[in-house]
Design a protein around this motif. Structure first.
Motif, PDB file in Angstrom:
ATOM      1  N   LYS A  68       0.905  -1.356  -0.100  1.00 19.17           N
ATOM      2  CA  LYS A  68      -0.007   0.031  -0.031  1.00 19.17           C
ATOM      3  C   LYS A  68       0.730   1.475   0.037  1.00 19.17           C
ATOM      4  CE  LYS A  68      -4.101  -1.745   2.068  1.00 19.17           C
ATOM      5  NZ  LYS A  68      -5.003  -1.698   3.407  1.00 19.17           N
ATOM      6  N   SER A  69       2.107   1.238   0.726  1.00 17.63           N
ATOM      7  CA  SER A  69       2.864   2.266   0.793  1.00 17.63           C
ATOM      8  C   SER A  69       3.630   2.746  -0.703  1.00 17.63           C
ATOM      9  CB  SER A  69       4.100   2.246   1.767  1.00 17.63           C
ATOM     10  OG  SER A  69       5.119   1.076   1.235  1.00 17.63           O
ATOM     11  N   TYR A  70       3.410   1.542  -1.657  1.00 21.76           N
ATOM     12  CA  TYR A  70       3.818   1.913  -3.002  1.00 21.76           C
ATOM     13  C   TYR A  70       2.892   2.039  -3.922  1.00 21.76           C
ATOM     14  CZ  TYR A  70       8.567   0.492  -2.213  1.00 21.76           C
ATOM     15  OH  TYR A  70      10.083   0.444  -1.744  1.00 21.76           O
ATOM     16  N   GLY A  71       1.560   2.309  -3.400  1.00 23.24           N
ATOM     17  CA  GLY A  71       0.378   2.202  -4.257  1.00 23.24           C
ATOM     18  C   GLY A  71       0.265   0.875  -4.990  1.00 23.24           C
ATOM     19  N   ALA A  72       0.580  -0.101  -4.756  1.00 22.60           N
ATOM     20  CA  ALA A  72       0.564  -1.580  -5.591  1.00 22.60           C
ATOM     21  C   ALA A  72      -0.568  -2.332  -5.087  1.00 22.60           C
ATOM     22  CB  ALA A  72       1.787  -2.192  -5.387  1.00 22.60           C
ATOM     23  N   GLN A  73      -1.079  -3.081  -5.932  1.00 20.02           N
ATOM     24  CA  GLN A  73      -2.200  -3.986  -5.710  1.00 20.02           C
ATOM     25  C   GLN A  73      -1.474  -5.122  -4.926  1.00 20.02           C
ATOM     26  OE1 GLN A  73      -3.227  -6.376  -9.427  1.00 20.02           O
ATOM     27  NE2 GLN A  73      -4.475  -7.586  -8.234  1.00 20.02           N
ATOM     28  N   SER A  74      -2.541  -5.486  -3.786  1.00 22.72           N
ATOM     29  CA  SER A  74      -1.777  -6.393  -2.836  1.00 22.72           C
ATOM     30  C   SER A  74      -3.189  -7.194  -2.346  1.00 22.72           C
ATOM     31  CB  SER A  74      -1.301  -5.597  -1.774  1.00 22.72           C
ATOM     32  OG  SER A  74      -2.366  -5.082  -0.998  1.00 22.72           O
ATOM     33  N   HIS A 114       9.748 -10.567  -4.407  1.00 25.39           N
ATOM     34  CA  HIS A 114       8.621 -10.114  -5.161  1.00 25.39           C
ATOM     35  C   HIS A 114       9.739 -10.114  -6.641  1.00 25.39           C
ATOM     36  CE1 HIS A 114       6.995  -8.019  -1.941  1.00 25.39           C
ATOM     37  NE2 HIS A 114       5.771  -8.391  -2.507  1.00 25.39           N
ATOM     38  N   ILE A 115       9.015 -10.790  -7.815  1.00 25.68           N
ATOM     39  CA  ILE A 115       9.708 -11.005  -8.926  1.00 25.68           C
ATOM     40  C   ILE A 115       9.731  -9.710  -9.543  1.00 25.68           C
ATOM     41  CG2 ILE A 115       9.180 -12.279 -11.309  1.00 25.68           C
ATOM     42  CD1 ILE A 115       7.711 -14.516  -9.513  1.00 25.68           C
ATOM     43  N   ILE A 116       8.638  -9.054  -9.776  1.00 25.50           N
ATOM     44  CA  ILE A 116       8.595  -7.580 -10.304  1.00 25.50           C
ATOM     45  C   ILE A 116       8.526  -6.837  -9.017  1.00 25.50           C
ATOM     46  CG2 ILE A 116       7.656  -5.942 -11.591  1.00 25.50           C
ATOM     47  CD1 ILE A 116       6.546  -8.245 -13.345  1.00 25.50           C
ATOM     48  N   PRO A 117       9.589  -6.114  -8.754  1.00 24.98           N
ATOM     49  CA  PRO A 117       9.661  -5.209  -7.299  1.00 24.98           C
ATOM     50  C   PRO A 117       8.589  -4.476  -7.118  1.00 24.98           C
ATOM     51  CG  PRO A 117      11.879  -5.227  -8.527  1.00 24.98           C
ATOM     52  CD  PRO A 117      10.844  -6.016  -9.509  1.00 24.98           C
ATOM     53  N   LEU A 118       8.131  -4.297  -6.028  1.00 24.00           N
ATOM     54  CA  LEU A 118       7.260  -3.207  -5.649  1.00 24.00           C
ATOM     55  C   LEU A 118       7.472  -1.662  -6.258  1.00 24.00           C
ATOM     56  CD1 LEU A 118       6.071  -4.284  -2.120  1.00 24.00           C
ATOM     57  CD2 LEU A 118       4.730  -4.739  -4.243  1.00 24.00           C
ATOM     58  N   SER A 119       8.925  -1.292  -6.126  1.00 19.11           N
ATOM     59  CA  SER A 119       9.468  -0.314  -6.658  1.00 19.11           C
ATOM     60  C   SER A 119       9.371   0.092  -7.919  1.00 19.11           C
ATOM     61  CB  SER A 119      10.837   0.010  -6.062  1.00 19.11           C
ATOM     62  OG  SER A 119      11.566  -1.005  -6.684  1.00 19.11           O
ATOM     63  N   SER A 123       3.036  -6.109  -8.131  1.00 25.68           N
ATOM     64  CA  SER A 123       2.188  -6.411  -7.098  1.00 25.68           C
ATOM     65  C   SER A 123       2.633  -7.231  -6.029  1.00 25.68           C
ATOM     66  CB  SER A 123       0.831  -6.699  -7.678  1.00 25.68           C
ATOM     67  OG  SER A 123       1.035  -8.015  -8.184  1.00 25.68           O
ATOM     68  N   HIS A 124       1.850  -6.996  -4.861  1.00 26.65           N
ATOM     69  CA  HIS A 124       1.982  -7.958  -3.773  1.00 26.65           C
ATOM     70  C   HIS A 124       0.853  -9.077  -3.843  1.00 26.65           C
ATOM     71  CE1 HIS A 124       3.646  -9.135   0.015  1.00 26.65           C
ATOM     72  NE2 HIS A 124       2.426  -9.252   0.703  1.00 26.65           N
ATOM     73  N   THR A 125       0.785  -9.979  -4.859  1.00 22.09           N
ATOM     74  CA  THR A 125      -0.047 -10.817  -5.127  1.00 22.09           C
ATOM     75  C   THR A 125       0.787 -12.295  -4.927  1.00 22.09           C
ATOM     76  OG1 THR A 125       0.040 -10.654  -7.377  1.00 22.09           O
ATOM     77  CG2 THR A 125      -1.534  -9.439  -6.258  1.00 22.09           C
ATOM     78  N   TYR A 126      -0.076 -13.606  -5.063  1.00 23.17           N
ATOM     79  CA  TYR A 126       0.657 -14.665  -5.318  1.00 23.17           C
ATOM     80  C   TYR A 126       1.462 -15.030  -6.424  1.00 23.17           C
ATOM     81  CZ  TYR A 126      -1.193 -16.490  -0.889  1.00 23.17           C
ATOM     82  OH  TYR A 126      -1.251 -16.593   0.590  1.00 23.17           O
ATOM     83  N   ASP A 127       1.075 -14.343  -7.670  1.00 21.67           N
ATOM     84  CA  ASP A 127       1.449 -14.560  -8.654  1.00 21.67           C
ATOM     85  C   ASP A 127       2.779 -13.775  -9.010  1.00 21.67           C
ATOM     86  OD1 ASP A 127      -0.711 -15.693  -9.762  1.00 21.67           O
ATOM     87  OD2 ASP A 127      -1.673 -14.107 -10.555  1.00 21.67           O
ATOM     88  N   ASN A 128       3.238 -12.969  -7.971  1.00 20.92           N
ATOM     89  CA  ASN A 128       4.458 -12.052  -8.312  1.00 20.92           C
ATOM     90  C   ASN A 128       5.250 -12.128  -7.055  1.00 20.92           C
ATOM     91  OD1 ASN A 128       5.972 -10.061  -9.510  1.00 20.92           O
ATOM     92  ND2 ASN A 128       5.505  -8.656  -7.917  1.00 20.92           N
ATOM     93  N   VAL A 129       5.139 -13.196  -6.310  1.00 19.85           N
ATOM     94  CA  VAL A 129       6.196 -13.577  -5.226  1.00 19.85           C
ATOM     95  C   VAL A 129       6.499 -14.866  -5.394  1.00 19.85           C
ATOM     96  CG1 VAL A 129       4.787 -11.923  -3.730  1.00 19.85           C
ATOM     97  CG2 VAL A 129       4.314 -14.253  -3.732  1.00 19.85           C
TER      98      VAL A 129
END
Length: 164
Positions: A68-74, A114-119, A123-129
């Motif tokens: 949320k601090s990055y404004g990312a989907q989570s 995170h495969i694609i970093p939050l920065s 996203s902070h989802t199961y597909d990206n971790v």
């Protein structure tokens, strides 16, 4: 009076049924894995203690707050479930990441990556971790997977054909 037969374990069908019900109600704590019997009528209880429940929810909600601090989907992610899904294997180097080292500062301790970093908009989802060693995750830093805009910061994901 109970007359025991060679194969009898219980004095009656009622005692047998009570024993089977107790065994079915026993479950493993989602946090520490220890077996416990939840309080009578508490079908929702998944943790052996308040300590384990708090520890689990802190771990799960920590990543959501960071995203949320990055404004990312989570979504709420259980890191242990991700490690289990990945077979406790680092997705960067392909080596084992021992479960007993989780939460330590050892170089090969498993942690969530995170495969694609939050920065970088990930996203902070199961597909990206994925599971990664502490050292591999630190070496990767905020580098992007192949095909992204910054070639000097690209790393090669094990599932994409090798290690760079």
């Amino acid at each position: 009076m109970f007359e025991a037969q060679a194969s009898a374990k219980f004095c009656s069908h009622q005692c047998s049924a009570r024993s089977k019900a107790a065994q079915k109600a026993e479950r493993a704590c989602q946090e520490c894995g220890s077996k416990f019997l939840p309080a009578y009528g508490d079908k929702r209880r998944n943790f052996c203690s308040e300590f384990c429940a708090n520890r689990h929810f802190k771990r799960v909600t920590k990543g959501v707050a960071r995203a949320k601090s990055y404004g990312a989907q989570s979504e709420a992610i259980n890191p242990i479930a991700v490690m289990e899904r990945d077979g406790w294997t680092c997705h960067i180097c392909g080596e084992d990441a021992p479960r007993e080292l989780r939460g330590t500062m050892r170089w090969n301790a498993p942690e969530l990556d995170h495969i694609i970093p939050l920065s970088a908009g990930g996203s902070h989802t199961y597909d990206n971790v994925a599971c990664a060693h502490r050292s591999c995750n630190l070496d990767k830093g905020d580098a992007l997977p192949p095909g992204w805009a910054e070639p000097q910061r690209v790393w090669v994901h094990r599932g994409s054909g090798g290690i760079a």
